[in-house]
Design a protein around this motif. Structure first.
Motif, PDB file in Angstrom:
ATOM      1  N   THR A  59       0.801  -1.229   0.000  1.00 40.17           N
ATOM      2  CA  THR A  59       0.000   0.000   0.000  1.00 40.17           C
ATOM      3  C   THR A  59       0.833   1.278   0.000  1.00 40.17           C
ATOM      4  OG1 THR A  59      -0.345   0.139   2.406  1.00 40.17           O
ATOM      5  CG2 THR A  59      -1.935  -1.175   1.133  1.00 40.17           C
ATOM      6  N   ASN A  60       2.055   1.212  -0.495  1.00 43.90           N
ATOM      7  CA  ASN A  60       2.899   2.402  -0.614  1.00 43.90           C
ATOM      8  C   ASN A  60       2.777   2.978  -2.015  1.00 43.90           C
ATOM      9  OD1 ASN A  60       4.104   2.190   2.030  1.00 43.90           O
ATOM     10  ND2 ASN A  60       5.234   0.441   1.228  1.00 43.90           N
ATOM     11  N   LEU A  61       2.660   4.296  -2.106  1.00 44.59           N
ATOM     12  CA  LEU A  61       2.545   4.962  -3.394  1.00 44.59           C
ATOM     13  C   LEU A  61       3.813   4.761  -4.215  1.00 44.59           C
ATOM     14  CD1 LEU A  61       0.963   6.926  -5.276  1.00 44.59           C
ATOM     15  CD2 LEU A  61       2.184   8.783  -4.112  1.00 44.59           C
ATOM     16  N   VAL A  62       3.653   4.279  -5.455  1.00 50.65           N
ATOM     17  CA  VAL A  62       4.770   4.117  -6.382  1.00 50.65           C
ATOM     18  C   VAL A  62       4.917   5.388  -7.216  1.00 50.65           C
ATOM     19  CG1 VAL A  62       5.655   2.780  -8.343  1.00 50.65           C
ATOM     20  CG2 VAL A  62       4.466   1.623  -6.467  1.00 50.65           C
ATOM     21  N   GLY A  63       3.798   5.919  -7.699  1.00 49.83           N
ATOM     22  CA  GLY A  63       3.812   7.135  -8.502  1.00 49.83           C
ATOM     23  C   GLY A  63       2.429   7.424  -9.035  1.00 49.83           C
ATOM     24  N   THR A  64       2.308   8.548  -9.729  1.00 48.66           N
ATOM     25  CA  THR A  64       1.030   8.940 -10.322  1.00 48.66           C
ATOM     26  C   THR A  64       1.232   9.285 -11.795  1.00 48.66           C
ATOM     27  OG1 THR A  64       1.349  11.260  -9.705  1.00 48.66           O
ATOM     28  CG2 THR A  64       0.121   9.878  -8.154  1.00 48.66           C
ATOM     29  N   THR A  65       0.161   9.131 -12.557  1.00 49.46           N
ATOM     30  CA  THR A  65       0.168   9.561 -13.951  1.00 49.46           C
ATOM     31  C   THR A  65      -0.952  10.573 -14.153  1.00 49.46           C
ATOM     32  OG1 THR A  65      -1.286   7.748 -14.652  1.00 49.46           O
ATOM     33  CG2 THR A  65       1.099   7.404 -14.867  1.00 49.46           C
ATOM     34  N   SER A  66      -0.731  11.468 -15.099  1.00 49.07           N
ATOM     35  CA  SER A  66      -1.775  12.424 -15.474  1.00 49.07           C
ATOM     36  C   SER A  66      -1.673  12.701 -16.966  1.00 49.07           C
ATOM     37  CB  SER A  66      -1.662  13.716 -14.668  1.00 49.07           C
ATOM     38  OG  SER A  66      -0.385  14.275 -14.785  1.00 49.07           O
ATOM     39  N   VAL A  67      -2.807  13.005 -17.559  1.00 51.89           N
ATOM     40  CA  VAL A  67      -2.880  13.302 -18.979  1.00 51.89           C
ATOM     41  C   VAL A  67      -2.406  14.732 -19.201  1.00 51.89           C
ATOM     42  CG1 VAL A  67      -4.425  13.514 -20.965  1.00 51.89           C
ATOM     43  CG2 VAL A  67      -4.782  11.686 -19.294  1.00 51.89           C
ATOM     44  N   LYS A  68      -1.530  14.910 -20.165  1.00 55.41           N
ATOM     45  CA  LYS A  68      -0.983  16.221 -20.502  1.00 55.41           C
ATOM     46  C   LYS A  68      -1.141  16.456 -22.002  1.00 55.41           C
ATOM     47  CE  LYS A  68       0.544  17.251 -16.405  1.00 55.41           C
ATOM     48  NZ  LYS A  68       0.030  18.367 -15.652  1.00 55.41           N
ATOM     49  N   THR A  69      -0.641  17.585 -22.471  1.00 59.21           N
ATOM     50  CA  THR A  69      -0.641  17.886 -23.903  1.00 59.21           C
ATOM     51  C   THR A  69       0.808  17.970 -24.381  1.00 59.21           C
ATOM     52  OG1 THR A  69      -0.568  20.283 -23.664  1.00 59.21           O
ATOM     53  CG2 THR A  69      -2.756  19.236 -23.663  1.00 59.21           C
ATOM     54  N   PHE A  70       0.989  17.932 -25.685  1.00 58.76           N
ATOM     55  CA  PHE A  70       2.331  18.036 -26.258  1.00 58.76           C
ATOM     56  C   PHE A  70       2.988  19.349 -25.835  1.00 58.76           C
ATOM     57  CE2 PHE A  70       5.288  18.690 -29.910  1.00 58.76           C
ATOM     58  CZ  PHE A  70       6.064  17.553 -29.716  1.00 58.76           C
ATOM     59  N   ALA A  71       2.199  20.397 -25.692  1.00 56.89           N
ATOM     60  CA  ALA A  71       2.727  21.704 -25.281  1.00 56.89           C
ATOM     61  C   ALA A  71       3.261  21.694 -23.849  1.00 56.89           C
ATOM     62  CB  ALA A  71       1.646  22.771 -25.422  1.00 56.89           C
ATOM     63  N   ASP A  72       2.884  20.688 -23.058  1.00 59.96           N
ATOM     64  CA  ASP A  72       3.341  20.599 -21.669  1.00 59.96           C
ATOM     65  C   ASP A  72       4.764  20.059 -21.532  1.00 59.96           C
ATOM     66  OD1 ASP A  72       0.970  21.558 -20.446  1.00 59.96           O
ATOM     67  OD2 ASP A  72       0.050  19.564 -20.633  1.00 59.96           O
ATOM     68  N   ILE A  73       5.242  19.339 -22.544  1.00 66.86           N
ATOM     69  CA  ILE A  73       6.582  18.768 -22.409  1.00 66.86           C
ATOM     70  C   ILE A  73       7.622  19.869 -22.678  1.00 66.86           C
ATOM     71  CG2 ILE A  73       5.718  16.482 -23.072  1.00 66.86           C
ATOM     72  CD1 ILE A  73       7.199  16.785 -25.734  1.00 66.86           C
ATOM     73  N   PRO A  74       8.855  19.682 -22.229  1.00 70.59           N
ATOM     74  CA  PRO A  74       9.878  20.713 -22.439  1.00 70.59           C
ATOM     75  C   PRO A  74      10.033  21.096 -23.915  1.00 70.59           C
ATOM     76  CG  PRO A  74      10.669  19.063 -20.892  1.00 70.59           C
ATOM     77  CD  PRO A  74       9.378  18.548 -21.451  1.00 70.59           C
ATOM     78  N   ALA A  75      10.289  22.366 -24.154  1.00 66.85           N
ATOM     79  CA  ALA A  75      10.406  22.886 -25.523  1.00 66.85           C
ATOM     80  C   ALA A  75      11.480  22.158 -26.326  1.00 66.85           C
ATOM     81  CB  ALA A  75      10.699  24.387 -25.484  1.00 66.85           C
ATOM     82  N   ALA A  76      12.595  21.813 -25.691  1.00 60.43           N
ATOM     83  CA  ALA A  76      13.669  21.093 -26.397  1.00 60.43           C
ATOM     84  C   ALA A  76      13.173  19.739 -26.884  1.00 60.43           C
ATOM     85  CB  ALA A  76      14.879  20.917 -25.484  1.00 60.43           C
ATOM     86  N   ALA A  77      12.336  19.076 -26.103  1.00 60.76           N
ATOM     87  CA  ALA A  77      11.791  17.777 -26.498  1.00 60.76           C
ATOM     88  C   ALA A  77      10.794  17.944 -27.639  1.00 60.76           C
ATOM     89  CB  ALA A  77      11.133  17.095 -25.311  1.00 60.76           C
ATOM     90  N   GLN A  78       9.979  18.980 -27.587  1.00 59.75           N
ATOM     91  CA  GLN A  78       9.040  19.235 -28.685  1.00 59.75           C
ATOM     92  C   GLN A  78       9.798  19.399 -29.994  1.00 59.75           C
ATOM     93  OE1 GLN A  78       6.103  22.344 -27.925  1.00 59.75           O
ATOM     94  NE2 GLN A  78       6.400  22.038 -25.733  1.00 59.75           N
ATOM     95  N   LYS A  79      10.854  20.179 -29.952  1.00 57.71           N
ATOM     96  CA  LYS A  79      11.659  20.437 -31.146  1.00 57.71           C
ATOM     97  C   LYS A  79      12.289  19.142 -31.668  1.00 57.71           C
ATOM     98  CE  LYS A  79      15.473  23.302 -32.764  1.00 57.71           C
ATOM     99  NZ  LYS A  79      16.484  24.298 -32.400  1.00 57.71           N
TER     100      LYS A  79
END
Length: 115
Positions: free
Chosen positions: A27-47
């Motif tokens: 019962t220990n939290l491993v992590g969470t996920t959430s839905v994002k948009t392409f604009a949310d990722i770092p600009a260098a990664a988008q490029k």
């Protein structure tokens, strides 16, 4: 709540955004996920993605937020990955779907082909 193959999962809405929390069998939290948009990722990664995957369709973007206090590794599409915060970006072309892993610093790497 749902019991998955590897984790217990709780899906909820926080600040208008859907998230899923993953818990190990202690019962220990491993992590969470959430839905994002392409604009949310770092600009260098988008490029980089736009350059390396020109002509591909950008699909789902999921942010994984690791619980640094739990050493349990997370699984995504049945593949284990190192404990760290990441984005996962789906790109597709010609019926082929590829998942890219994007670090919070904008570094892009291949994660898995799913179709």
């Amino acid at each position: 709540w749902k019991r998955g193959a590897q984790f217990d999962e709780a899906t909820f809405t926080q600040n208008g955004a859907q998230q899923t929390a993953y818990y190990d069998y202690d019962t220990n939290l491993v992590g969470t996920t959430s839905v994002k948009t392409f604009a949310d990722i770092p600009a260098a990664a988008q490029k980089e993605i736009n350059k390396q995957y020109k002509g591909y369709n950008i699909g789902a973007v999921i942010q994984y937020d690791d619980n640094e206090n739990n050493d349990t590794d997370m699984l995504y599409y049945g593949t284990q990955f190192e404990d760290a915060d990441h984005y996962f970006v789906t790109v597709s072309k010609g019926g082929k779907e590829t998942i890219l892993m994007v670090g919070m610093d904008g570094q892009v790497s291949y994660f898995k082909e799913v179709k």
